[in-house]
Design a protein around this motif. Structure first.
Motif, PDB file in Angstrom:
ATOM      1  N   HIS B 357       0.651  -1.546  -0.202  1.00  0.00           N
ATOM      2  CA  HIS B 357       0.306  -0.230  -0.022  1.00  0.00           C
ATOM      3  C   HIS B 357       0.913   1.429  -0.222  1.00  0.00           C
ATOM      4  O   HIS B 357       0.312   2.290  -0.452  1.00  0.00           O
ATOM      5  CB  HIS B 357      -0.646  -0.439   1.659  1.00  0.00           C
ATOM      6  CG  HIS B 357      -0.145   0.357   2.742  1.00  0.00           C
ATOM      7  ND1 HIS B 357       0.047  -1.111   3.420  1.00  0.00           N
ATOM      8  CD2 HIS B 357      -0.248   1.404   3.356  1.00  0.00           C
ATOM      9  CE1 HIS B 357       0.294  -0.660   4.283  1.00  0.00           C
ATOM     10  NE2 HIS B 357      -0.130   0.742   4.357  1.00  0.00           N
ATOM     11  N   HIS B 358       2.292   1.072   1.002  1.00  0.00           N
ATOM     12  CA  HIS B 358       3.164   2.251   0.034  1.00  0.00           C
ATOM     13  C   HIS B 358       3.357   2.567  -1.724  1.00  0.00           C
ATOM     14  O   HIS B 358       3.079   3.508  -1.684  1.00  0.00           O
ATOM     15  CB  HIS B 358       3.920   2.151   1.502  1.00  0.00           C
ATOM     16  CG  HIS B 358       4.205   2.682   2.706  1.00  0.00           C
ATOM     17  ND1 HIS B 358       5.318   2.689   3.485  1.00  0.00           N
ATOM     18  CD2 HIS B 358       3.030   2.730   3.119  1.00  0.00           C
ATOM     19  CE1 HIS B 358       4.461   2.470   4.447  1.00  0.00           C
ATOM     20  NE2 HIS B 358       3.227   2.721   4.809  1.00  0.00           N
ATOM     21  N   ILE B 359       3.596   1.614  -1.803  1.00  0.00           N
ATOM     22  CA  ILE B 359       3.445   1.264  -3.543  1.00  0.00           C
ATOM     23  C   ILE B 359       2.477   2.560  -4.121  1.00  0.00           C
ATOM     24  O   ILE B 359       2.774   3.271  -4.788  1.00  0.00           O
ATOM     25  CB  ILE B 359       4.489   0.473  -3.650  1.00  0.00           C
ATOM     26  CG1 ILE B 359       5.366   0.127  -3.104  1.00  0.00           C
ATOM     27  CG2 ILE B 359       4.250   0.329  -4.957  1.00  0.00           C
ATOM     28  CD1 ILE B 359       6.106  -1.680  -3.849  1.00  0.00           C
ATOM     29  N   ALA B 360       1.633   2.182  -3.451  1.00  0.00           N
ATOM     30  CA  ALA B 360       0.438   2.369  -4.294  1.00  0.00           C
ATOM     31  C   ALA B 360       0.257   3.817  -3.985  1.00  0.00           C
ATOM     32  O   ALA B 360      -0.268   4.769  -4.562  1.00  0.00           O
ATOM     33  CB  ALA B 360      -0.709   1.608  -4.027  1.00  0.00           C
ATOM     34  N   LEU B 361       0.021   4.071  -2.943  1.00  0.00           N
ATOM     35  CA  LEU B 361      -0.231   5.989  -2.195  1.00  0.00           C
ATOM     36  C   LEU B 361       1.580   6.361  -2.789  1.00  0.00           C
ATOM     37  O   LEU B 361       0.476   7.230  -3.412  1.00  0.00           O
ATOM     38  CB  LEU B 361       0.155   5.610  -1.072  1.00  0.00           C
ATOM     39  CG  LEU B 361      -0.727   5.365   0.227  1.00  0.00           C
ATOM     40  CD1 LEU B 361      -1.041   5.627   1.423  1.00  0.00           C
ATOM     41  CD2 LEU B 361      -1.422   6.555  -0.334  1.00  0.00           C
ATOM     42  N   SER B 362       2.239   5.384  -2.906  1.00  0.00           N
ATOM     43  CA  SER B 362       2.948   6.572  -3.920  1.00  0.00           C
ATOM     44  C   SER B 362       3.669   6.782  -5.217  1.00  0.00           C
ATOM     45  O   SER B 362       2.879   8.234  -5.613  1.00  0.00           O
ATOM     46  CB  SER B 362       5.086   6.283  -2.990  1.00  0.00           C
ATOM     47  OG  SER B 362       5.414   6.890  -4.620  1.00  0.00           O
ATOM     48  N   ALA B 363       2.332   5.943  -5.939  1.00  0.00           N
ATOM     49  CA  ALA B 363       2.074   6.488  -7.260  1.00  0.00           C
ATOM     50  C   ALA B 363       0.927   6.974  -7.400  1.00  0.00           C
ATOM     51  O   ALA B 363       0.762   7.624  -7.694  1.00  0.00           O
ATOM     52  CB  ALA B 363       2.108   5.018  -7.552  1.00  0.00           C
ATOM     53  N   THR B 364      -0.071   6.709  -6.603  1.00  0.00           N
ATOM     54  CA  THR B 364      -0.699   7.576  -6.407  1.00  0.00           C
ATOM     55  C   THR B 364      -1.016   8.762  -6.397  1.00  0.00           C
ATOM     56  O   THR B 364      -1.438   9.806  -7.188  1.00  0.00           O
ATOM     57  CB  THR B 364      -2.004   7.067  -5.463  1.00  0.00           C
ATOM     58  OG1 THR B 364      -1.652   5.727  -5.799  1.00  0.00           O
ATOM     59  CG2 THR B 364      -3.721   7.681  -5.945  1.00  0.00           C
ATOM     60  N   GLY B 365      -0.619   9.405  -5.627  1.00  0.00           N
ATOM     61  CA  GLY B 365       0.763  10.570  -5.377  1.00  0.00           C
ATOM     62  C   GLY B 365       1.279  11.961  -6.061  1.00  0.00           C
ATOM     63  O   GLY B 365       0.344  12.857  -6.496  1.00  0.00           O
ATOM     64  N   THR B 366       2.406  10.417  -6.370  1.00  0.00           N
ATOM     65  CA  THR B 366       2.525  11.494  -7.589  1.00  0.00           C
ATOM     66  C   THR B 366       2.257  11.707  -8.868  1.00  0.00           C
ATOM     67  O   THR B 366       2.127  12.717  -9.437  1.00  0.00           O
ATOM     68  CB  THR B 366       4.217  10.111  -8.135  1.00  0.00           C
ATOM     69  OG1 THR B 366       4.441  10.138  -6.351  1.00  0.00           O
ATOM     70  CG2 THR B 366       4.864  11.207  -8.723  1.00  0.00           C
ATOM     71  N   LEU B 367       1.430  10.717  -9.761  1.00  0.00           N
ATOM     72  CA  LEU B 367       0.194  10.993 -10.528  1.00  0.00           C
ATOM     73  C   LEU B 367      -0.465  11.694 -10.683  1.00  0.00           C
ATOM     74  O   LEU B 367      -1.229  12.494 -11.051  1.00  0.00           O
ATOM     75  CB  LEU B 367      -0.008   9.570 -11.122  1.00  0.00           C
ATOM     76  CG  LEU B 367       0.878   8.576 -11.787  1.00  0.00           C
ATOM     77  CD1 LEU B 367       0.195   6.964 -11.561  1.00  0.00           C
ATOM     78  CD2 LEU B 367       2.127   9.090 -12.616  1.00  0.00           C
ATOM     79  N   LEU B 368      -1.389  11.935  -9.716  1.00  0.00           N
ATOM     80  CA  LEU B 368      -2.465  12.943  -9.401  1.00  0.00           C
ATOM     81  C   LEU B 368      -1.557  14.297  -9.136  1.00  0.00           C
ATOM     82  O   LEU B 368      -1.740  15.498  -9.925  1.00  0.00           O
ATOM     83  CB  LEU B 368      -2.662  12.397  -7.380  1.00  0.00           C
ATOM     84  CG  LEU B 368      -4.146  13.096  -7.445  1.00  0.00           C
ATOM     85  CD1 LEU B 368      -4.588  12.664  -8.139  1.00  0.00           C
ATOM     86  CD2 LEU B 368      -5.051  12.760  -5.473  1.00  0.00           C
ATOM     87  N   GLY B 369      -0.154  14.542  -8.976  1.00  0.00           N
ATOM     88  CA  GLY B 369       0.217  15.648  -8.683  1.00  0.00           C
ATOM     89  C   GLY B 369       0.657  15.654 -10.355  1.00  0.00           C
ATOM     90  O   GLY B 369       0.931  17.546 -10.593  1.00  0.00           O
ATOM     91  N   THR B 370       1.042  14.856 -11.115  1.00  0.00           N
ATOM     92  CA  THR B 370       1.453  15.543 -12.505  1.00  0.00           C
ATOM     93  C   THR B 370       0.139  15.759 -13.200  1.00  0.00           C
ATOM     94  O   THR B 370       0.149  16.379 -13.918  1.00  0.00           O
ATOM     95  CB  THR B 370       1.664  13.815 -12.635  1.00  0.00           C
ATOM     96  OG1 THR B 370       2.597  13.386 -12.281  1.00  0.00           O
ATOM     97  CG2 THR B 370       2.091  13.905 -14.092  1.00  0.00           C
ATOM     98  N   ALA B 371      -0.962  15.371 -12.682  1.00  0.00           N
ATOM     99  CA  ALA B 371      -2.735  15.778 -13.424  1.00  0.00           C
ATOM    100  C   ALA B 371      -2.691  17.462 -13.345  1.00  0.00           C
ATOM    101  O   ALA B 371      -2.985  17.766 -14.389  1.00  0.00           O
ATOM    102  CB  ALA B 371      -3.463  14.601 -13.161  1.00  0.00           C
ATOM    103  N   LEU B 372      -2.788  17.398 -12.110  1.00  0.00           N
ATOM    104  CA  LEU B 372      -2.203  19.153 -11.526  1.00  0.00           C
ATOM    105  C   LEU B 372      -1.360  20.235 -12.214  1.00  0.00           C
ATOM    106  O   LEU B 372      -1.918  20.832 -12.154  1.00  0.00           O
ATOM    107  CB  LEU B 372      -2.225  19.311  -9.941  1.00  0.00           C
ATOM    108  CG  LEU B 372      -3.650  18.977  -9.201  1.00  0.00           C
ATOM    109  CD1 LEU B 372      -3.127  18.577  -7.854  1.00  0.00           C
ATOM    110  CD2 LEU B 372      -4.832  19.325  -9.452  1.00  0.00           C
TER     111      LEU B 372
END
Lengths: 256, 388
Positions: B357-372
């Motif tokens: 879940h750490h890997i998932a959280l890290s990837a999600t947060g980073t990709l969300l930042g990318t989208a913004l």
């Protein structure tokens, strides 16, 4: 065909708060004129008169604060993509990519306008022929002369066979021979039925080339007619004198 | 598919630019790992003592302590004669250390009084300090042996004098030292990503404005999104290439110069580097987006270089902050781009288990930042001010 009706555009004065008095500069103020197919229309005015802003509004790069304009029936504030498809626009700096060759510069625009690879190659070949660019077509643009750069930029503007062509001070920095060559090309394009709008601050150029002249000064159209019409209306024999007369009256009007 | 046309053009165009190529292919992926990793390897080789390596030791008056000389010999140290001017010789590095045995050494030993020994060392010289540490370690063992023998001789169990037996149970799998070593990999990865896209992002956005080629481009019948995504795609390609090359050069460096870090706890083998690259991969998208967005705000290449130069602090910040503060890897730190990748990559290098879940959280947060960021870049390109 270009029809402009009461185009107006203000810009914020840099470094002044929005709420402050006189925070806006009026760049273009109620500009109206028409440019017909098959003829060359000159937008004549001194530097800072609003020529480039007018052309940018027509090219859908900035939107007018008020007023309307259509390019071949398409509204510049509405159907932006339709306008861009009809329009070939060459801004006053060639703005070509120095690390690409002349051919690659034009080919890039051809592809962006939706031409397939094969089609694009053919079209670029035609333009190189038409604009006499064979001598430098495959050289990188970094060392090009101003005349060569202008040809590449013109080639790019023509690549998608637009009906209407706008050229913003195209003869800037060109020598005599290059200017004559460019005039020839512009006449040819008008002869083929294209609508050409041409902006310049050089009287002789406009007098030599344009069928129809719109004199712009301080953001307003001071006079719009054929060369002969303008000379008659101002009772002058020389466009330069006519220009001074016409813009002089424009300033008085504004002051009143 | 106009964005592909833009992307291919920007890649071809920038492949012809030496500056872009230098930063993307040489500086980030080769020079930086060589400087950082190379100095790590070199300093490690300098600090670690190889007791199996045979070396020589200059000894004054060796004949008065034959047992000691034998003991040194059995510990791979050959005794040689000392130079005449000891201080001079040690100071100028001609001799690393000199052991001076006084005349009364054996007598003092016989009388069971402290036997004096002088070790001449130049502590400003790393090689001299290293040699002295080796000698002292051997002398300590020799002293303990004599102590034990003396106590047993008097019928006393030597263990009597070990009043305490402290056992340190270090539950952290990463020592303070280890963290520094382990954070070199995320640092190199992130720096190479930034350096890889740096010039291309500037050239394709601020550079295009400065060259005044943006105005005709924007008047073409294609959407602004196609232009933004084309430029983004080209930046992403360079960023990816740069970090892939970094992975290869880090792997090669530690393969050519294998060093044992923290008893083999820290690894830079193929599997680890691959794992680290995959964990860092969401950052490829994020950093590319950050680069083009920041350079879209600026008006000229010079301004863009200034802003992006300041932005270099962002990838470096976790590297330095994590040296002083112990920020534990928790679910709370994982959504943050850069910080989470630092922590994940450190764990990967240290061979720690990383929760899914750490890997998932890290990837999600980073990709969300990318989208913004990409939304912001598209908005910037739709403004009229992009032309001014």
């Amino acid at each position: 065909m270009i029809v402009a009706n009461d185009l107006r555009k203000c810009f914020k004065r840099p470094g002044v708060r929005k709420s402050a008095k006189n925070s806006d500069i009026v760049a273009v103020d109620n500009v109206s004129f028409t440019a017909d197919d098959g003829s060359i229309t000159g937008l004549l005015g001194p530097n800072g008169a609003g020529k480039s802003t007018t052309l940018r509004m027509l090219a859908t790069l900035v939107s007018p604060d008020s007023g309307t304009a259509t390019i071949d029936g398409a509204d510049v504030s509405g159907d932006v993509l339709a306008v861009r498809k009809q329009l070939g626009f060459m801004p006053h700096n060639a703005g070509i990519y120095p690390r690409l060759s002349a051919r690659e510069n034009i080919h890039y625009y051809a592809r962006l306008c939706g031409l397939g690879k094969q089609q694009a190659q053919e079209r670029v070949g035609q333009l190189i022929e038409q604009l006499d660019m064979k001598g430098f077509a495959d050289r990188r643009a970094a060392g090009f002369s101003q005349g060569q750069k202008t040809k590449v930029a013109l080639g790019r503007a023509l690549v998608h066979r637009p009906q209407t062509i706008m050229l913003d001070e195209p003869t800037n920095g060109l020598d005599v021979m290059a200017t004559r060559g460019l005039r020839e090309i512009i006449r040819q394009l008008a002869g083929d039925g294209h609508c050409i709008l041409f902006s310049s601050h050089i009287m002789q150029e406009v007098a030599a080339l344009c069928d129809h002249i719109a004199i712009i000064s301080a953001g307003r159209i001071a006079m719009e007619d054929t060369l002969q019409g303008i000379l008659t209306r101002t009772d002058q024999t020389d466009l330069e004198d006519a220009f001074v007369q016409a813009t002089g009256s424009a300033t008085t009007e504004q002051d009143v | 598919m106009s964005f592909l046309v833009v992307m291919v053009k920007e890649i071809v165009d920038n492949l012809r630019d030496r500056q872009t190529l230098f930063y993307a292919l040489l500086f980030g992926p080769v020079l930086l790992p060589l400087i950082l990793g190379g100095s790590l390897v070199a300093s490690f080789k300098q600090l670690s003592i190889d007791f199996d390596e045979v070396s020589t030791l200059s000894v004054v008056n060796a004949s008065s302590a034959p047992n000691l000389v034998d003991f040194l010999y059995s510990n791979n140290i050959d005794v040689v004669d000392a130079p005449d001017d000891i201080d001079q010789s040690v100071r100028y590095g001609d001799t690393l250390v000199v052991l001076e045995i006084p005349e009364d050494f054996s007598e003092a030993l016989r009388n069971a009084s402290p036997a004096p020994l002088t070790l001449h060392v130049n502590s400003a010289d790393k090689k001299s300090s290293k040699a002295s540490r080796r000698v002292r370690t051997i002398l300590n063992v020799y002293e303990q042996t004599i102590n034990s023998l003396r106590l047993q001789h008097r019928g006393i169990d030597p263990a009597t004098f070990n009043a305490l037996q402290v056992i340190e149970n270090d539950v952290s799998s990463e020592g303070a030292n280890g963290q520094l070593l382990a954070s070199i990999l995320p640092f190199l990865f992130i720096m190479s990503m930034v350096m890889g896209g740096y010039y291309l992002a500037i050239d394709t956005t601020a550079g295009e404005r400065e060259r005044q080629s943006l105005e005709p481009l924007l008047s073409l019948p294609l959407s602004r999104a196609a232009i933004v995504f084309g430029k983004y795609g080209a930046t992403l390609a360079f960023v990816t290439l740069s970090s892939l090359l970094t992975a290869i050069s880090v792997y090669t460096l530690f393969r050519v110069f294998p060093i044992e870090l923290l008893n083999g706890q820290i690894r830079f083998d193929g599997a680890t580097v691959t794992r680290a690259f995959l964990l860092a991969s969401p950052l490829l998208f994020f950093i590319s987006a950050l680069l083009i967005t920041v350079s879209a705000i600026t008006r000229s290449t010079k301004e863009a270089q200034t802003y992006l130069g300041l932005m270099m602090i962002i990838p470096m910040a976790p590297f330095f902050v994590l040296q002083f503060l112990t920020v534990r890897s928790t679910s709370a730190t994982m959504p943050y781009p850069m910080l989470s990748q630092y922590q994940l990559l450190e764990s990967a290098v240290l061979g720690n288990k990383i929760p899914w879940h750490h890997i998932a959280l890290s990837a999600t947060g980073t990709l969300l930042g990318t989208a913004l960021l990409l939304a912001l870049a598209s908005w910037l390109y739709r403004r009229e001010r992009i032309l001014s």
